[in-house]
Design a protein around this motif. Structure first.
Motif, PDB file in Angstrom:
ATOM      1  N   GLN A  79       0.836  -1.202   0.000  1.00  0.00           N
ATOM      2  CA  GLN A  79       0.000   0.000   0.000  1.00  0.00           C
ATOM      3  C   GLN A  79       0.874   1.256   0.000  1.00  0.00           C
ATOM      4  N   GLU A 107       3.707  -0.080   2.331  1.00  0.00           N
ATOM      5  CA  GLU A 107       3.642  -1.044   3.425  1.00  0.00           C
ATOM      6  C   GLU A 107       3.311  -2.418   2.848  1.00  0.00           C
ATOM      7  N   LEU A 148       0.448  -8.870   4.159  1.00  0.00           N
ATOM      8  CA  LEU A 148       0.419 -10.287   3.807  1.00  0.00           C
ATOM      9  C   LEU A 148      -0.975 -10.715   3.338  1.00  0.00           C
ATOM     10  N   ARG A 149      -1.009 -11.501   2.292  1.00  0.00           N
ATOM     11  CA  ARG A 149      -2.263 -12.062   1.761  1.00  0.00           C
ATOM     12  C   ARG A 149      -2.103 -13.566   1.604  1.00  0.00           C
ATOM     13  N   ASN A 168       5.573  -5.289   8.614  1.00  0.00           N
ATOM     14  CA  ASN A 168       5.004  -5.479   9.952  1.00  0.00           C
ATOM     15  C   ASN A 168       5.732  -6.601  10.693  1.00  0.00           C
ATOM     16  N   SER A 215       5.651  -8.913  14.313  1.00  0.00           N
ATOM     17  CA  SER A 215       4.913  -9.308  15.519  1.00  0.00           C
ATOM     18  C   SER A 215       5.833  -9.357  16.735  1.00  0.00           C
ATOM     19  N   ASP A 257       3.508   1.311  14.970  1.00  0.00           N
ATOM     20  CA  ASP A 257       2.239   1.093  14.274  1.00  0.00           C
ATOM     21  C   ASP A 257       1.071   1.351  15.223  1.00  0.00           C
ATOM     22  N   ASP A 258      -0.064   1.753  14.670  1.00  0.00           N
ATOM     23  CA  ASP A 258      -1.309   1.930  15.434  1.00  0.00           C
ATOM     24  C   ASP A 258      -1.083   2.814  16.658  1.00  0.00           C
ATOM     25  N   ARG A 295      -5.647   4.468  12.582  1.00  0.00           N
ATOM     26  CA  ARG A 295      -6.799   4.741  11.724  1.00  0.00           C
ATOM     27  C   ARG A 295      -8.020   5.246  12.496  1.00  0.00           C
ATOM     28  N   GLU A 354      -2.716   6.780   9.224  1.00  0.00           N
ATOM     29  CA  GLU A 354      -3.231   5.549   8.612  1.00  0.00           C
ATOM     30  C   GLU A 354      -4.706   5.704   8.260  1.00  0.00           C
ATOM     31  N   GLU A 358      -9.257   8.226   4.088  1.00  0.00           N
ATOM     32  CA  GLU A 358     -10.225   7.836   3.056  1.00  0.00           C
ATOM     33  C   GLU A 358     -10.843   9.020   2.316  1.00  0.00           C
ATOM     34  N   TYR A 408      -7.139   4.447   1.618  1.00  0.00           N
ATOM     35  CA  TYR A 408      -7.864   4.199   0.375  1.00  0.00           C
ATOM     36  C   TYR A 408      -7.986   5.457  -0.481  1.00  0.00           C
ATOM     37  N   PRO A 448      -4.101  -1.489  -0.788  1.00  0.00           N
ATOM     38  CA  PRO A 448      -2.936  -2.358  -0.960  1.00  0.00           C
ATOM     39  C   PRO A 448      -3.002  -2.986  -2.363  1.00  0.00           C
TER      40      PRO A 448
END
Ligand code: C2E
Ligand code: MG
Ligand code: MG
Ligand code: MG
Length: 286
Positions: free
Chosen positions: A45, A59, A62-63, A118, A120, A180-181, A204, A237, A240, A259, A264
């Motif tokens: 993204q 960024e 994962l998909r 990212n 963990s 993050d976040d 976000r 983050e 929109e 967006y 992404p």
């Protein structure tokens, strides 16, 4: 029978719970094989500089393309990967793949933007984390200055001594670190000051509350003020709408992602995004 179960602490399974448990077990065993079956992919993204809309990073997200279930969202399988410990090999794959993709883009003449990955808690806390990162950089030849690691506040705050040492090692490699976040955890401000961080990613939830309520605005302003004070950049983050973008510009936020700019994208479409951006720049000059 029941009484016996109660005594031993066993719960009598509801049929529904049983089914869910089995499903999770199945999914975990599928996930274990997902890497070798090449079912995982990274989407990217765009992250842009608010001042001029320039692409400054992407960024990696994962998909999982499950053979029977189709695309599964990371919100579903990342927690499972964390509970089972699978996040460690998955995370190593993500790092390696993001660096490989970065080199591919560089070879195509696009070496100006960073790639954010990212991480963990379970990965970061391992003693071999820094060497996993440096191995990915070394084996791909990706420039460390272009790699950014996204850590959440909970990681940052867990064991401050250990965290500081590990982050210093990452900084020595040339890698940068984003929180993050940001704003959703419980950061101690004095710890933030001591850690070698580069970016605060404004969660976000604050950005999206800018839309109708004014109450998020002071929070966003405060985060930007704090970041400035600590010498860090801010990235919002989940942007929109144009009005969110305008408010973020007003408070002096540096970068944004959402967006409004792009979802992404599979790696091939990042080049199309860059071309479109270049066209816009040229149009602006005419
Ligand atoms: P995150 O790191 O906070 O990533 C941002 C999430 O917000 C992504 O969801 C992204 O698609 C979504 N997003 C971006 N812009 C907008 C927007 O304008 N509106 C809305 N509603 N959403 C937006 P995604 O891709 O589903 O990922 C969810 C979370 O899964 C990530 O949150 C991250 O915590 C985790 N994750 C994803 N990939 C990885 C990975 O490779 N490793 C680890 N450890 N976690 C990952
Ligand atoms: Mg992230
Ligand atoms: Mg985030
Ligand atoms: Mg988030």
């Amino acid at each position: 029978y029941r009484a016996k179960h109660r005594k031993t602490g066993y719960e009598v399974f509801e049929p529904d719970m049983n089914r869910r448990t089995l499903e999770r077990l199945q999914l975990a065993s599928d996930l274990r094989r997902a890497v070798e079956r090449q079912e995982l992919e990274l989407h990217y993204q765009p992250q842009v500089r608010l001042r001029d809309g320039e692409l400054i990073g992407v960024e990696a997200l994962l998909r999982w393309r499950h053979p029977e279930r189709g695309m599964i969202s990371p919100a579903q399988f990342i927690p499972l990967a964390e509970e089972t410990g699978l996040i460690v090999p998955l995370g190593a794959w993500v790092l390696q793949e993001a660096c490989r993709q970065g080199v591919e883009w560089a070879n195509q003449g696009h070496a100006s933007f960073r790639i954010a990955v990212n991480v963990s808690a379970l990965q970061f806390e391992r003693d071999d984390f820094v060497s996993t990162v440096s191995a990915s950089l070394a084996s791909t030849g990706f420039a460390s200055e272009r790699l950014e690691l996204e850590l959440t506040e909970s990681i940052v705050m867990r064991d401050v001594r250990e965290t500081t040492i590990r982050m210093e090692h990452l900084r020595q490699l040339g890698v940068s670190i984003a929180v993050d976040d940001f704003g959703t955890g419980y950061s101690s401000l004095s710890y933030l000051q001591r850690l070698p961080l580069n970016v605060l990613k404004i969660d976000r939830s604050f950005v999206q509350n800018l839309r109708d309520a004014e109450n998020a605005l002071p929070v966003v302003k405060a985060i930007v003020g704090l970041a400035n004070h600590l010498g860090l950049s801010t990235l919002a983050e989940g942007v929109e709408t144009d009005s969110e973008l305008q408010l973020l510009l007003d408070v002096g936020c540096d970068f944004a992602q959402g967006y409004h700019f792009a979802r992404p994208l599979p790696p091939g479409e990042i080049l199309a995004f860059l071309e479109q951006q270049a066209r816009k720049m040229i149009e602006r000059h005419h």
